[in-house]
Design a protein around this motif. Structure first.
Motif, PDB file in Angstrom:
ATOM      1  N   PHE A 167       0.857  -1.177   0.000  1.00 35.98           N
ATOM      2  CA  PHE A 167       0.000   0.000   0.000  1.00 35.98           C
ATOM      3  C   PHE A 167       0.899   1.235   0.000  1.00 35.98           C
ATOM      4  O   PHE A 167       1.806   1.344   0.830  1.00 35.98           O
ATOM      5  CB  PHE A 167      -0.903   0.028   1.231  1.00 35.98           C
ATOM      6  CG  PHE A 167      -2.044  -0.955   1.197  1.00 35.98           C
ATOM      7  CD1 PHE A 167      -2.530  -1.445   0.004  1.00 35.98           C
ATOM      8  CD2 PHE A 167      -2.651  -1.360   2.373  1.00 35.98           C
ATOM      9  CE1 PHE A 167      -3.587  -2.339  -0.033  1.00 35.98           C
ATOM     10  CE2 PHE A 167      -3.709  -2.257   2.358  1.00 35.98           C
ATOM     11  CZ  PHE A 167      -4.178  -2.745   1.148  1.00 35.98           C
ATOM     12  N   LEU A 168       0.627   2.172  -0.888  1.00 34.95           N
ATOM     13  CA  LEU A 168       1.390   3.418  -0.964  1.00 34.95           C
ATOM     14  C   LEU A 168       0.480   4.567  -0.550  1.00 34.95           C
ATOM     15  O   LEU A 168      -0.336   5.039  -1.341  1.00 34.95           O
ATOM     16  CB  LEU A 168       1.911   3.636  -2.386  1.00 34.95           C
ATOM     17  CG  LEU A 168       2.855   2.557  -2.917  1.00 34.95           C
ATOM     18  CD1 LEU A 168       3.029   2.683  -4.428  1.00 34.95           C
ATOM     19  CD2 LEU A 168       4.200   2.627  -2.219  1.00 34.95           C
ATOM     20  N   PRO A 169       0.562   5.028   0.706  1.00 37.27           N
ATOM     21  CA  PRO A 169      -0.310   6.118   1.164  1.00 37.27           C
ATOM     22  C   PRO A 169       0.056   7.431   0.497  1.00 37.27           C
ATOM     23  O   PRO A 169       1.230   7.763   0.354  1.00 37.27           O
ATOM     24  CB  PRO A 169      -0.057   6.160   2.678  1.00 37.27           C
ATOM     25  CG  PRO A 169       1.290   5.563   2.864  1.00 37.27           C
ATOM     26  CD  PRO A 169       1.467   4.542   1.767  1.00 37.27           C
ATOM     27  N   LEU A 170      -0.958   8.183   0.093  1.00 35.33           N
ATOM     28  CA  LEU A 170      -0.762   9.465  -0.580  1.00 35.33           C
ATOM     29  C   LEU A 170      -1.280  10.613   0.272  1.00 35.33           C
ATOM     30  O   LEU A 170      -1.774  11.612  -0.255  1.00 35.33           O
ATOM     31  CB  LEU A 170      -1.476   9.458  -1.940  1.00 35.33           C
ATOM     32  CG  LEU A 170      -1.106   8.323  -2.887  1.00 35.33           C
ATOM     33  CD1 LEU A 170      -1.912   8.418  -4.171  1.00 35.33           C
ATOM     34  CD2 LEU A 170       0.376   8.341  -3.197  1.00 35.33           C
ATOM     35  N   ALA A 188       9.080   6.456  -6.777  1.00 32.84           N
ATOM     36  CA  ALA A 188      10.486   6.606  -6.388  1.00 32.84           C
ATOM     37  C   ALA A 188      11.101   7.852  -7.002  1.00 32.84           C
ATOM     38  O   ALA A 188      11.729   8.668  -6.294  1.00 32.84           O
ATOM     39  CB  ALA A 188      11.284   5.365  -6.793  1.00 32.84           C
ATOM     40  N   PHE A 189      10.922   8.070  -8.303  1.00 33.62           N
ATOM     41  CA  PHE A 189      11.540   9.216  -8.959  1.00 33.62           C
ATOM     42  C   PHE A 189      10.835  10.518  -8.596  1.00 33.62           C
ATOM     43  O   PHE A 189      11.458  11.580  -8.572  1.00 33.62           O
ATOM     44  CB  PHE A 189      11.564   9.011 -10.467  1.00 33.62           C
ATOM     45  CG  PHE A 189      12.615   8.030 -10.911  1.00 33.62           C
ATOM     46  CD1 PHE A 189      13.961   8.378 -10.896  1.00 33.62           C
ATOM     47  CD2 PHE A 189      12.271   6.756 -11.302  1.00 33.62           C
ATOM     48  CE1 PHE A 189      14.936   7.477 -11.291  1.00 33.62           C
ATOM     49  CE2 PHE A 189      13.243   5.839 -11.698  1.00 33.62           C
ATOM     50  CZ  PHE A 189      14.585   6.207 -11.685  1.00 33.62           C
ATOM     51  N   ARG A 190       9.546  10.456  -8.305  1.00 29.04           N
ATOM     52  CA  ARG A 190       8.854  11.665  -7.862  1.00 29.04           C
ATOM     53  C   ARG A 190       9.384  12.111  -6.506  1.00 29.04           C
ATOM     54  O   ARG A 190       9.626  13.297  -6.280  1.00 29.04           O
ATOM     55  CB  ARG A 190       7.350  11.411  -7.785  1.00 29.04           C
ATOM     56  CG  ARG A 190       6.546  12.655  -7.379  1.00 29.04           C
ATOM     57  CD  ARG A 190       5.065  12.354  -7.351  1.00 29.04           C
ATOM     58  NE  ARG A 190       4.742  11.332  -6.384  1.00 29.04           N
ATOM     59  CZ  ARG A 190       3.542  10.787  -6.234  1.00 29.04           C
ATOM     60  NH1 ARG A 190       2.564  11.162  -7.034  1.00 29.04           N
ATOM     61  NH2 ARG A 190       3.312   9.872  -5.330  1.00 29.04           N
ATOM     62  N   LEU A 232      12.663  11.213  -0.439  1.00 30.64           N
ATOM     63  CA  LEU A 232      13.525  10.113  -0.039  1.00 30.64           C
ATOM     64  C   LEU A 232      14.740  10.616   0.725  1.00 30.64           C
ATOM     65  O   LEU A 232      15.223  11.728   0.484  1.00 30.64           O
ATOM     66  CB  LEU A 232      13.980   9.335  -1.283  1.00 30.64           C
ATOM     67  CG  LEU A 232      12.880   8.683  -2.110  1.00 30.64           C
ATOM     68  CD1 LEU A 232      13.460   8.095  -3.384  1.00 30.64           C
ATOM     69  CD2 LEU A 232      12.170   7.602  -1.317  1.00 30.64           C
ATOM     70  N   PHE A 233      15.226   9.816   1.653  1.00 31.41           N
ATOM     71  CA  PHE A 233      16.426  10.218   2.371  1.00 31.41           C
ATOM     72  C   PHE A 233      17.632  10.144   1.438  1.00 31.41           C
ATOM     73  O   PHE A 233      17.647   9.435   0.440  1.00 31.41           O
ATOM     74  CB  PHE A 233      16.626   9.360   3.631  1.00 31.41           C
ATOM     75  CG  PHE A 233      16.683   7.881   3.374  1.00 31.41           C
ATOM     76  CD1 PHE A 233      17.871   7.268   3.043  1.00 31.41           C
ATOM     77  CD2 PHE A 233      15.534   7.100   3.486  1.00 31.41           C
ATOM     78  CE1 PHE A 233      17.936   5.902   2.822  1.00 31.41           C
ATOM     79  CE2 PHE A 233      15.591   5.734   3.248  1.00 31.41           C
ATOM     80  CZ  PHE A 233      16.790   5.139   2.916  1.00 31.41           C
ATOM     81  N   ILE A 245      12.939  -2.568  -6.031  1.00 27.56           N
ATOM     82  CA  ILE A 245      13.107  -3.360  -4.809  1.00 27.56           C
ATOM     83  C   ILE A 245      13.568  -2.471  -3.656  1.00 27.56           C
ATOM     84  O   ILE A 245      13.050  -2.567  -2.523  1.00 27.56           O
ATOM     85  CB  ILE A 245      14.109  -4.500  -5.048  1.00 27.56           C
ATOM     86  CG1 ILE A 245      13.533  -5.515  -6.026  1.00 27.56           C
ATOM     87  CG2 ILE A 245      14.466  -5.192  -3.733  1.00 27.56           C
ATOM     88  CD1 ILE A 245      14.510  -6.605  -6.427  1.00 27.56           C
ATOM     89  N   MET A 246      14.515  -1.578  -3.922  1.00 24.02           N
ATOM     90  CA  MET A 246      14.990  -0.658  -2.887  1.00 24.02           C
ATOM     91  C   MET A 246      13.861   0.245  -2.409  1.00 24.02           C
ATOM     92  O   MET A 246      13.703   0.472  -1.202  1.00 24.02           O
ATOM     93  CB  MET A 246      16.151   0.187  -3.413  1.00 24.02           C
ATOM     94  CG  MET A 246      17.466  -0.540  -3.544  1.00 24.02           C
ATOM     95  SD  MET A 246      18.863   0.613  -3.737  1.00 24.02           S
ATOM     96  CE  MET A 246      18.353   1.503  -5.218  1.00 24.02           C
ATOM     97  N   TYR A 247      13.059   0.755  -3.334  1.00 22.85           N
ATOM     98  CA  TYR A 247      11.989   1.661  -2.938  1.00 22.85           C
ATOM     99  C   TYR A 247      10.929   0.932  -2.123  1.00 22.85           C
ATOM    100  O   TYR A 247      10.366   1.486  -1.171  1.00 22.85           O
ATOM    101  CB  TYR A 247      11.348   2.292  -4.169  1.00 22.85           C
ATOM    102  CG  TYR A 247      10.267   3.277  -3.825  1.00 22.85           C
ATOM    103  CD1 TYR A 247      10.583   4.512  -3.257  1.00 22.85           C
ATOM    104  CD2 TYR A 247       8.924   2.978  -4.041  1.00 22.85           C
ATOM    105  CE1 TYR A 247       9.587   5.416  -2.919  1.00 22.85           C
ATOM    106  CE2 TYR A 247       7.934   3.869  -3.709  1.00 22.85           C
ATOM    107  CZ  TYR A 247       8.266   5.089  -3.150  1.00 22.85           C
ATOM    108  OH  TYR A 247       7.275   5.967  -2.807  1.00 22.85           O
TER     109      TYR A 247
END
Length: 213
Positions: A93-96, A139-141, A149-150, A201-203
Motif C-alpha cells: 500500500f502506498l499512502p498518498l 520513487a523518482f517523484r 527520499l532520504f 526493490i529498494m523503494y
C-alpha cells in the motif's frame, strides 16, 4: 494526470464483496466532513466517492484508505488481497496523504500492518515487471521532491544510474554493437532492466521501513 470519466470496472470475482463493503461504508455515520481530499478528478471504485486518505496499490489503482482496508479485513483473512480491479496480488500500500488527523493515524497503522505482513513476500519476475510503473513513478517523484527520499537512497540510485550510463557508453559490451548489430543492444537493455528492478526493490524496502518508523 489522466482524467477518469467513468468508474473503473470491478472484476467479476470481486463484485459481491465490493457490494457488501459499499453497503457497510454507506451505513457508517461517523465519517468526518473535513477529511482531506486528493485526486479530485478520480474516485474510489469501492465507495464511488472522491478518494479520501487515498492509497495506491503496487498495481497502480487508487482507493480510499478505509475502503481498501475494509476490503482486506472483510475478505479471506491471513493472506494478501487481490486488487478489486485487475486481480493482481497487492503486496504494498502506498499512502498518498499525511498523518494529520486521528482517522489518518488509524489508516496508516493498518497500512503499516499490511505492508509488514506482505511487502516481503517472494515475487515472480512477471509480478516485479507489473509493479515497475507504479513503484518507479513514486520513487523518482520523491527523489526530486523536497522532503522525499532520504539522501542515502538518492545516492544509491545516482550511483546505479551512473554505473549503467558508463556501461552503455563503454565499447566493451558483452554483445558489441559493431559485431552483432541491433542484437548488440540486448545486453544494454538487460542492464537497464536489472537497474529498474533493483530500484523498485529498494523503494519497496524504503516504504516499508518508513512506515515502521
Amino acid at each position: 494526470m489522466l482524467l477518469r470519466n467513468a468508474h473503473p470496472a470491478i472484476h467479476p470475482e470481486n463484485q459481491e464483496l465490493v457490494r457488501a463493503i459499499r453497503q457497510q461504508i454507506q451505513s457508517e455515520q461517523h465519517v468526518l466532513e473535513d477529511r482531506q481530499r486528493f485526486y479530485t478528478d478520480m474516485s474510489c471504485p469501492v465507495c464511488l466517492q472522491q478518494a479520501t486518505f487515498p492509497i495506491e496499490t503496487n498495481c497502480g489503482h487508487l482507493f480510499c484508505g478505509s475502503c481498501i482496508i475494509a476490503y482486506w479485513r472483510c475478505g479471506p483473512w491471513g493472506g494478501a488481497i487481490h486488487c478489486p480491479i485487475c486481480r493482481q496480488t497487492v503486496t504494498l500500500f502506498l499512502p498518498l496523504f499525511n498523518e494529520e488527523q486521528e482517522d489518518a493515524v488509524q489508516v496508516l497503522q493498518a497500512v503499516n500492518d499490511y505492508n509488514r505482513r506482505f511487502s516481503g513476500q517472494p515475487r515472480s519476475i512477471m509480478e516485479r515487471i507489473m509493479d515497475l510503473p507504479t513503484l518507479l513513478r513514486h520513487a523518482f517523484r520523491e527523489m526530486f521532491s523536497v522532503g522525499g527520499l532520504f539522501w542515502m537512497f538518492r545516492i544509491r540510485i545516482f550511483l546505479c544510474l551512473m554505473g549503467a550510463l558508463l556501461y552503455l557508453a563503454s565499447p566493451l559490451d558483452f554483445l558489441p554493437e559493431a559485431l552483432f548489430g541491433i542484437l548488440g543492444f540486448l545486453d544494454d537493455f538487460f542492464v537497464v532492466f536489472l537497474l529498474l528492478i533493483y530500484i523498485s526493490i529498494m523503494y519497496r524496502e524504503v516504504v516499508t521501513q518508513r512506515l515502521n518508523r
